[in-house]
Every structure is written in structure tokens, then in C-alpha cells.
Design a protein around this motif. Sequence first.
Motif, PDB file in Angstrom:
ATOM      1  N   TYR A  75      71.909  85.271 -27.754  1.00 27.10           N
ATOM      2  CA  TYR A  75      71.947  84.005 -28.477  1.00 27.10           C
ATOM      3  C   TYR A  75      70.669  83.202 -28.230  1.00 27.10           C
ATOM      4  O   TYR A  75      70.052  82.678 -29.168  1.00 27.10           O
ATOM      5  CB  TYR A  75      73.173  83.199 -28.033  1.00 27.10           C
ATOM      6  N   LEU A  76      70.247  83.090 -26.971  1.00 23.75           N
ATOM      7  CA  LEU A  76      69.049  82.318 -26.642  1.00 23.75           C
ATOM      8  C   LEU A  76      67.806  82.909 -27.280  1.00 23.75           C
ATOM      9  O   LEU A  76      66.927  82.172 -27.749  1.00 23.75           O
ATOM     10  CB  LEU A  76      68.892  82.234 -25.125  1.00 23.75           C
ATOM     11  N   LYS A  77      67.732  84.230 -27.312  1.00 18.61           N
ATOM     12  CA  LYS A  77      66.573  84.861 -27.958  1.00 18.61           C
ATOM     13  C   LYS A  77      66.556  84.572 -29.454  1.00 18.61           C
ATOM     14  O   LYS A  77      65.485  84.318 -30.024  1.00 18.61           O
ATOM     15  CB  LYS A  77      66.578  86.370 -27.677  1.00 18.61           C
ATOM     16  N   ARG A  78      67.723  84.589 -30.091  1.00 18.09           N
ATOM     17  CA  ARG A  78      67.783  84.268 -31.520  1.00 18.09           C
ATOM     18  C   ARG A  78      67.341  82.823 -31.776  1.00 18.09           C
ATOM     19  O   ARG A  78      66.764  82.526 -32.821  1.00 18.09           O
ATOM     20  CB  ARG A  78      69.206  84.479 -32.051  1.00 18.09           C
ATOM     21  N   GLU A  79      67.610  81.954 -30.790  1.00 16.67           N
ATOM     22  CA  GLU A  79      67.252  80.547 -30.929  1.00 16.67           C
ATOM     23  C   GLU A  79      65.840  80.251 -30.404  1.00 16.67           C
ATOM     24  O   GLU A  79      65.427  79.088 -30.355  1.00 16.67           O
ATOM     25  CB  GLU A  79      68.270  79.681 -30.185  1.00 16.67           C
ATOM     26  N   ASN A  80      65.119  81.299 -30.002  1.00 14.12           N
ATOM     27  CA  ASN A  80      63.763  81.126 -29.467  1.00 14.12           C
ATOM     28  C   ASN A  80      63.744  80.172 -28.274  1.00 14.12           C
ATOM     29  O   ASN A  80      62.829  79.358 -28.121  1.00 14.12           O
ATOM     30  CB  ASN A  80      62.804  80.619 -30.557  1.00 14.12           C
ATOM     31  N   ASN A  81      64.754  80.281 -27.436  1.00 16.96           N
ATOM     32  CA  ASN A  81      64.862  79.413 -26.267  1.00 16.96           C
ATOM     33  C   ASN A  81      64.473  80.176 -25.010  1.00 16.96           C
ATOM     34  O   ASN A  81      64.435  81.409 -24.996  1.00 16.96           O
ATOM     35  CB  ASN A  81      66.285  78.866 -26.131  1.00 16.96           C
ATOM     36  N   HIS A  82      64.214  79.443 -23.939  1.00 19.16           N
ATOM     37  CA  HIS A  82      63.725  80.023 -22.692  1.00 19.16           C
ATOM     38  C   HIS A  82      64.858  80.246 -21.696  1.00 19.16           C
ATOM     39  O   HIS A  82      65.797  79.452 -21.624  1.00 19.16           O
ATOM     40  CB  HIS A  82      62.696  79.096 -22.043  1.00 19.16           C
TER      41      HIS A  82
END
Length: 388
Positions: A201-208
Motif C-alpha cells: 500500500y505504501l509503495k502504491r502511495e509513493n510513501n516512505h
Amino acid sequence: MTSQTLKTPDPDQIRRAPKVLLHDHLDGGLRPGTVVDLARASGYDALPESEPDALGRWFREAADSGSLERYLETFAHTCAVMQTRDALFRVAAECAEDLAADGVVYAEIRYAPEQHLEGGLSLEEVVEAVNEGFREGERRAREDGNRIRVGALLTAMRHAARSLEIAELANRYRDLGVVGFDIAGAEAGFPPTRHLDAFEYLKRENNHFTIHAGEAFGLPSIWQALQWCGADRLGHGVRIIDDIQVAADGEVKLGRLASYVRDKRIPLELCPTSNLQTGAAASYAEHPIGLLRKLHFRATVNTDNRLMSGTGMSTEFERLVETFHYTLDDMQWFTVNAMKSAFIPFDERLAMINDVIKPGYAELKSEWLFRDPAAGPAVTSGSTGAVS
């Protein structure tokens, strides 16, 4: 090369040097007096000591067991007194104040919102109270003549099943004081792959996100965190040393995982004193940070839990300076590494490096020449280099 350029900094210079902290737990950094105050206010009567000095000693001694599991048990007391908005606000504000007074100019502080719900707060209320506390602490620091910027990392517990929920929470507050996500807790038996949905999910949201890996558990934990989960940083990562061989003649050979970590410039959130307490290293002299520094891994220096370890950023650097004879150049190298690895935008990281960190160290280095004008121009020591 003059003796001045190879001089190790004294404690006052270490304290005044700008420092960057990437791995510090909010519930592991309370002032002992605050724990006592909050326990009295909330009616929590299970503290092992009732006086601040004695309680501080108890936390340090209990954490010195050599076991990560026993180390983690000490957090039952701090979390118990952090169950109201006012308590969270106070702890966060004091955290920012204490770090700023210790010369920290940028910090990412992590905590698990799911551990602060027993008083009836929602996850959102926990995050908002902590964020407000950090802003208040920054303001108080400015009044005291110090500067600091604090970002929050929201942590999910490895043994629980709320990681996707916490990851979504981190994403909702990513422009409101939260800069990333983490998972923490005992590594053995709770691999990061249990939380793949959160990381995807975080990768899809471009989050760290960072992952506690390679602390009490070894190379498989690091490999999974990187190759299965895609972590941006390794929380500790100290066990990468298991993939590095040093021959009797001093020749060093890196295994494929260690080479990958170094080649990709994956940041290692090393916490020397904490690593000694949990048995990841036997002494400061034997801590892998010395070799990792020489091999130019993206190594950073951190506190982990200031209360349990009886430490701070200045204390960590004092011990490293004493052990490895590090200079201000070495301290700057570690600090720039950390700032490069922070979870804020590139231009903001660059501004911190160029406008705060480098000028701060240049001023400290100039003091040596002021004391001895005959020393000539400064030359960096042979232990440093441009590679980071």
C-alpha cells in the motif's frame, strides 16, 4: 597534516555540533520525572521506583539484560502513562526540547499509535496530540535559542495485525507532521513479510517506510525487509556484519547482500548503546559501526531509546569519538548521511545540509585555528572521504 586536524572533539564541541537523528522511540525517551508525574496523575501504581533518579537507574539496569525481549518489557511502564492527550502532548514537546538542547537539528521520532488507546483516544487523536506536542517543543526550543525540526514515523507492531491500518493513517497525515512508517517489536517469529499488504500500500502511495531488521535477528530479516518489502531504510541493520568477512591479513570481502546494501546506499540506522544492551554487539570497540564506516556504508548514528539506554546523541558520539578517535569530519560524515536519508523532500534535506549542518561544523573546525593561528589551513583527516 597538523595535529589540529586530527584532534578529536571535546564533549562541549560534540554537544554543539549539529546532529541528525533518524531512529528514536517516543515511548523510550521520556524524562524519568515525567514518568513519575504522569503515573501519579493517572493513578498508575506499578512503577518499580517512585523517585525520578531511582526510576531512571531502574530503566537502564533493566535494559542492560542482553536480551531484546527483556529490553522491550520496560516499555510497559512508559506506554502505561501515555494514554491521554495531555500526556502525549507533554512527552512529545519535552522530546523535541531535549533533543534540541542536545544539538539535534532534525529528528524523526517513531511511536505506535495502537499502544496509546487504553484511555479512550482514537488513532487520529493520538497522532494529532503527538504532532501538536512536537510543534510546541520546536517553539520552546526556539525560545531557548535552539533549532530543531521533528517529523513523526508511525509504527505498527510486528506481533499485531494493524499494520495496514497504521500505514493508511501515516498516509493520511503525511503532510501534517508524519513523514513515514515503520514496524517494530521482537523480530524472531515475526518476519516483516507478515505485513506485506501495508508495504505494498505504501509503495502504491509513493510513501516512505523503514523496517526494524537485522537487530536481534540476522541476514534473513534484512533480506526480507529489502527484497520482499522494499524498505527505504533499515532500522538498526547491524547484523549486516554477518555478511562481511575480514581475513587475518585485514582483507575484507563483502557477501552479495552486504554488497547490495552498500551499492544501493541503503541507510543503516545504527544505535550503538542499544545494540550493546540487546546483545547485538559486545562492546563499542567491537561494534560493527567502526568497520561499516571504513567501508563507506550509509551508516548513521542514533539513540533508539534515550531513557532505557541512558543516552543522547551527544553521548553516542562521545563514546564513538573515544573508541574510534573520530574527528569532527567523521561526525559530519555521519550527520550528512543521516540528513540525506531523511524522509522529507530532497530540496529540504539539501537546505539542511548546506545551510545548517555544514556551516555548523565549519564553525567548530574554525575554533581550532583560532586557538592556534600558526597551525595553517585545515586539512581533513585520512579517515574521512567524500563517499557517503
